[in-house]
Design an enzyme around this catalytic site. Structure first.
Site, PDB file in Angstrom:
ATOM      1  CD  GLN A 189     -31.354 -32.580   8.860  1.00 45.54           C
ATOM      2  OE1 GLN A 189     -31.514 -31.455   8.445  1.00 45.54           O
ATOM      3  NE2 GLN A 189     -31.382 -32.831  10.149  1.00 45.54           N
TER       4      GLN A 189
ATOM      5  CE  LYS B 142     -21.919 -55.092   9.184  1.00 48.54           C
ATOM      6  NZ  LYS B 142     -21.110 -54.356   9.831  1.00 48.54           N
TER       7      LYS B 142
ATOM      8  NE  ARG C 125     -15.834 -50.799  10.103  1.00 43.37           N
ATOM      9  CZ  ARG C 125     -15.719 -49.506  10.459  1.00 43.37           C
ATOM     10  NH1 ARG C 125     -14.550 -48.899  10.385  1.00 43.37           N
ATOM     11  NH2 ARG C 125     -16.771 -48.829  10.883  1.00 43.37           N
TER      12      ARG C 125
ATOM     13  CE  LYS D  31     -19.762 -44.131  14.382  1.00 44.16           C
ATOM     14  NZ  LYS D  31     -20.635 -45.020  15.169  1.00 44.16           N
ATOM     15  CB  VAL D  32     -19.657 -35.102  12.534  1.00 43.09           C
ATOM     16  CG1 VAL D  32     -20.328 -33.748  12.494  1.00 43.09           C
ATOM     17  CG2 VAL D  32     -18.203 -34.943  12.997  1.00 43.09           C
ATOM     18  CE1 TYR D  33     -26.394 -38.667  14.126  1.00 44.62           C
ATOM     19  CE2 TYR D  33     -24.797 -39.050  15.863  1.00 44.62           C
ATOM     20  CZ  TYR D  33     -25.744 -39.533  14.976  1.00 44.62           C
ATOM     21  OH  TYR D  33     -26.021 -40.877  14.935  1.00 44.62           O
ATOM     22  CD  GLU D  34     -27.334 -29.173  11.803  1.00 37.54           C
ATOM     23  OE1 GLU D  34     -27.686 -29.794  10.807  1.00 37.54           O
ATOM     24  OE2 GLU D  34     -26.838 -28.026  11.739  1.00 37.54           O
TER      25      GLU D  34
ATOM     26  CG  ASP E  19     -27.407 -33.051   9.665  1.00 39.14           C
ATOM     27  OD1 ASP E  19     -26.265 -33.500   9.553  1.00 39.14           O
ATOM     28  OD2 ASP E  19     -28.138 -33.305  10.630  1.00 39.14           O
TER      29      ASP E  19
ATOM     30  N   GLY F 171     -24.072  -7.266   7.852  1.00 40.14           N
ATOM     31  CA  GLY F 171     -23.691  -6.607   6.605  1.00 40.14           C
ATOM     32  C   GLY F 171     -23.417  -5.140   6.869  1.00 40.14           C
ATOM     33  N   GLY F 172     -23.418  -4.345   5.830  1.00 42.24           N
ATOM     34  CA  GLY F 172     -23.116  -2.929   5.982  1.00 42.24           C
ATOM     35  C   GLY F 172     -24.300  -2.075   6.419  1.00 42.24           C
TER      36      GLY F 172
HETATM   37  N1  CAO Z   1     -26.497 -53.749   5.865  1.00 38.20           N
HETATM   38  C1  CAO Z   1     -25.673 -54.122   6.845  1.00 38.20           C
HETATM   39  N2  CAO Z   1     -24.935 -53.253   7.581  1.00 38.20           N
HETATM   40  C2  CAO Z   1     -25.086 -51.958   7.281  1.00 38.20           C
HETATM   41  C3  CAO Z   1     -25.933 -51.477   6.269  1.00 38.20           C
HETATM   42  C4  CAO Z   1     -26.669 -52.456   5.546  1.00 38.20           C
HETATM   43  N3  CAO Z   1     -27.502 -52.100   4.588  1.00 38.20           N
HETATM   44  N4  CAO Z   1     -25.858 -50.115   6.231  1.00 38.20           N
HETATM   45  C5  CAO Z   1     -24.990 -49.762   7.178  1.00 38.20           C
HETATM   46  N5  CAO Z   1     -24.511 -50.858   7.819  1.00 38.20           N
HETATM   47  C6  CAO Z   1     -23.543 -50.899   8.893  1.00 38.20           C
HETATM   48  C7  CAO Z   1     -22.184 -50.432   8.451  1.00 38.20           C
HETATM   49  O1  CAO Z   1     -21.539 -51.436   7.690  1.00 38.20           O
HETATM   50  C8  CAO Z   1     -21.534 -50.118   9.775  1.00 38.20           C
HETATM   51  O2  CAO Z   1     -21.037 -51.296  10.298  1.00 38.20           O
HETATM   52  P1  CAO Z   1     -19.500 -51.453  10.798  1.00 38.20           P
HETATM   53  O3  CAO Z   1     -19.305 -50.366  11.809  1.00 38.20           O
HETATM   54  O4  CAO Z   1     -19.502 -52.844  11.368  1.00 38.20           O
HETATM   55  O5  CAO Z   1     -18.627 -51.291   9.636  1.00 38.20           O
HETATM   56  C9  CAO Z   1     -22.697 -49.722  10.683  1.00 38.20           C
HETATM   57  O6  CAO Z   1     -23.877 -49.974   9.910  1.00 38.20           O
HETATM   58  C10 CAO Z   1     -22.668 -48.310  11.205  1.00 38.20           C
HETATM   59  O7  CAO Z   1     -22.540 -47.292  10.226  1.00 38.20           O
HETATM   60  P2  CAO Z   1     -22.303 -45.755  10.671  1.00 38.20           P
HETATM   61  O8  CAO Z   1     -21.010 -45.628  11.413  1.00 38.20           O
HETATM   62  O9  CAO Z   1     -22.428 -44.911   9.491  1.00 38.20           O
HETATM   63  O10 CAO Z   1     -23.553 -45.481  11.606  1.00 38.20           O
HETATM   64  P3  CAO Z   1     -23.666 -44.897  13.107  1.00 38.20           P
HETATM   65  O11 CAO Z   1     -25.101 -44.966  13.439  1.00 38.20           O
HETATM   66  O12 CAO Z   1     -22.738 -45.583  14.040  1.00 38.20           O
HETATM   67  O13 CAO Z   1     -23.213 -43.357  12.984  1.00 38.20           O
HETATM   68  C11 CAO Z   1     -23.297 -41.157  12.008  1.00 38.20           C
HETATM   69  C12 CAO Z   1     -24.082 -42.411  12.429  1.00 38.20           C
HETATM   70  C13 CAO Z   1     -24.250 -40.208  11.340  1.00 38.20           C
HETATM   71  C14 CAO Z   1     -22.701 -40.492  13.258  1.00 38.20           C
HETATM   72  C15 CAO Z   1     -22.167 -41.571  11.038  1.00 38.20           C
HETATM   73  O14 CAO Z   1     -22.742 -42.281   9.970  1.00 38.20           O
HETATM   74  C16 CAO Z   1     -21.376 -40.391  10.481  1.00 38.20           C
HETATM   75  O15 CAO Z   1     -20.537 -39.798  11.158  1.00 38.20           O
HETATM   76  N6  CAO Z   1     -21.613 -40.054   9.204  1.00 38.20           N
HETATM   77  C17 CAO Z   1     -20.869 -39.020   8.495  1.00 38.20           C
HETATM   78  C18 CAO Z   1     -21.291 -37.656   8.917  1.00 38.20           C
HETATM   79  C19 CAO Z   1     -22.766 -37.425   8.734  1.00 38.20           C
HETATM   80  O16 CAO Z   1     -23.340 -37.591   7.687  1.00 38.20           O
HETATM   81  N7  CAO Z   1     -23.375 -36.970   9.834  1.00 38.20           N
HETATM   82  C20 CAO Z   1     -24.720 -36.407   9.743  1.00 38.20           C
HETATM   83  C21 CAO Z   1     -25.750 -37.348  10.008  1.00 38.20           C
HETATM   84  S1  CAO Z   1     -27.251 -36.466  10.009  1.00 38.20           S
HETATM   85  O17 CAO Z   1     -27.258 -35.701  11.474  1.00 38.20           O
END
Ligand code: CAO
Length: 416
Positions: A18, A76, A105, A137-140, A169, A248-249
């Site tokens: 998002q 990859k 990476r 890693k972080v979600y909403e 988000d 607010g006030g």
């Molecule tokens: N082709 C091949 N591999 C791909 C790719 C593509 N087109 N796009 C992504 N990938 C791979 C990445 O290379 C990564 O692989 P490695 O771990 O082996 O390096 C893998 O996908 C995972 O990527 P990720 O860590 O971003 O994804 P996740 O699902 O594990 O985590 C999230 C998701 C949102 C927790 C994480 O992306 C994050 O913390 N993002 C930053 C904060 C953020 O935006 N959070 C809000 C999200 S909306 O609620």
């Protein structure tokens, strides 16, 4: 078609879920060419999340990815990285919200980008900025909790609450979009790209600025007389949850309206703005409060907010929220009905302004979405549907200079 504010700006959209997609969607609405890069076969995880129609892109995806093109690239694979390099060379901005370290990476370091395209602006959402949680890693809702929103939302006698507004988000996406247009502007005279970072914790904290204001007031005065804890309850050493107090006030509260017993949204937000106190007293039938010492000044009223709002509620309970709204507006008393999503979806004025739009999708049919809430008089927004997975792969690769046999070879390799 008329020219748009960001006409000619090319965005390599490496975002998912998002936060990032809301940012690139806004840029697309301002006219940028947004090329969304997705993993072949799967695409953005949200395509398949919370599906309401089997096999069809979810509303979660379609409502966050309008006006974009979709290209599938497997990073990859060697061939996939070659396509990505070509995109980096041809774009103005790369936006990403991968987990920490993912881009590195993939081999896409800042040094590598400088070799390929030193004019590229690299914009990132991360959960946290530099510090102890930078690798998380972080979600909403994590961002809402870590940014100070949850500890200050809810009622005094209940647990912390997250809010329905996606401030972690979509709120961070907005911050990032502003950083990107600022960097694009700076590039017009510096000639260089730069890194733009919007951590979700920081964005939420920015939106909770008034609560940090209150923390410092509390430390100095040990009380805050517009909070519901005043005058009877106790304050601790951190900003407490303020229920529905205004922040607010001008004191405010959510009050019941006619029908509240059966309708969960038969409520109105009512603000006892000092400038219209006279009118408030007149409307609710308490003209003596205009001169009564206990109620006549804002300072005096702070000691009696509970009974004041209880008395106003006796009046609002005799009206529907819309009747109350109509009456109060004739007196310039600030107020707002609590609107359900169902009521909002039926509000024609939001369609007229383009904030609500009906979009047609080839596999889903018609659906309702939120259009561009930011209106530029010289850059109107036409909302178009989200792309199918990989719908524009061949088109974009051809624009990048790959010929048909190269595209065929990339497909054979599983790189696109
Ligand atoms: N082709 C091949 N591999 C791909 C790719 C593509 N087109 N796009 C992504 N990938 C791979 C990445 O290379 C990564 O692989 P490695 O771990 O082996 O390096 C893998 O996908 C995972 O990527 P990720 O860590 O971003 O994804 P996740 O699902 O594990 O985590 C999230 C998701 C949102 C927790 C994480 O992306 C994050 O913390 N993002 C930053 C904060 C953020 O935006 N959070 C809000 C999200 S909306 O609620």
């Amino acid at each position: 078609m008329s020219k748009k504010a960001l006409d000619g700006v090319k965005i390599l959209d490496f975002t998912h879920v998002q936060s990032g997609p809301t940012c690139t969607q806004l840029l697309a609405w301002f006219g940028a060419d947004v090329i969304k890069v997705e993993r072949p076969g799967e695409g953005d995880a949200t395509r398949g999340q919370l599906r309401d129609i089997p096999g069809v892109d979810s509303l979660y995806f379609t409502m966050l990815n309008h006006n974009k093109r979709s290209v599938t690239i497997n990073t990859k694979k060697v061939g996939g990285m070659a396509v990505l390099d070509r995109l980096i060379q041809n774009c103005d901005v790369m936006v990403e919200n991968f987990g920490p370290g993912v881009l590195e990476r993939m081999g896409i370091t800042w040094e590598r980008i400088q070799e390929l395209n030193p004019r590229l602006i690299v914009a990132s959402v991360k959960g946290f900025g530099a510090g102890p949680y930078a690798e998380c890693k972080v979600y909403e809702n994590v961002a809402q909790c870590a940014g100070g929103a949850a500890s200050t939302t809810g009622f005094d006698d209940g647990p912390p609450l997250v809010t329905g507004a996606q401030i972690g988000d979509s709120g961070t996406g907005l911050h990032l979009a502003l950083g990107i247009v600022a960097a694009l502007y700076q590039r017009t005279h510096s000639g260089r790209g730069q890194k733009v970072l919007a951590p979700m914790q920081d964005a939420v904290l920015n939106l909770c600025r008034v609560k940090l204001r209150d923390q410092q007031r509390l430390e100095r005065t040990h009380t805050m007389n517009e909070y519901p804890q005043y005058p009877d309850g106790k304050f601790g050493d951190a900003v407490p949850r303020a229920g529905n107090a205004s922040g607010g006030g001008q004191p405010g509260a959510i009050l019941k309206c006619k029908g509240w017993e059966t309708d969960p949204n038969a409520y109105i937000y009512f603000i006892t703005q000092a400038a219209v106190w006279h009118s408030v007293c007149t409307v609710i039938g308490e003209p003596k409060w205009i001169t009564d010492e206990a109620y006549a000044t804002p300072q005096a009223r702070l000691l009696h907010l509970k009974p004041i709002f209880a008395r106003i509620e006796q009046w609002t309970k005799t009206k529907t929220k819309f009747e109350a709204m109509d009456i109060l507006n004739t007196y310039d008393i600030p107020c707002g009905p609590i609107l359900s999503m169902k009521e909002i979806a039926a509000d024609r004025s939001l369609y007229d302004s383009g904030t609500l739009v009906e979009v047609d999708h080839p596999t889903r049919g018609k659906y309702l979405s939120v259009g561009n809430p930011i209106k530029l008089s010289d850059s109107p927004t036409e909302v178009t549907r989200s792309p199918l997975l990989g719908e524009h792969t061949d088109e974009v690769l051809a624009q990048l200079g790959f010929d048909a046999s190269e595209i065929g070879a990339l497909r054979l390799e599983g790189a696109i």
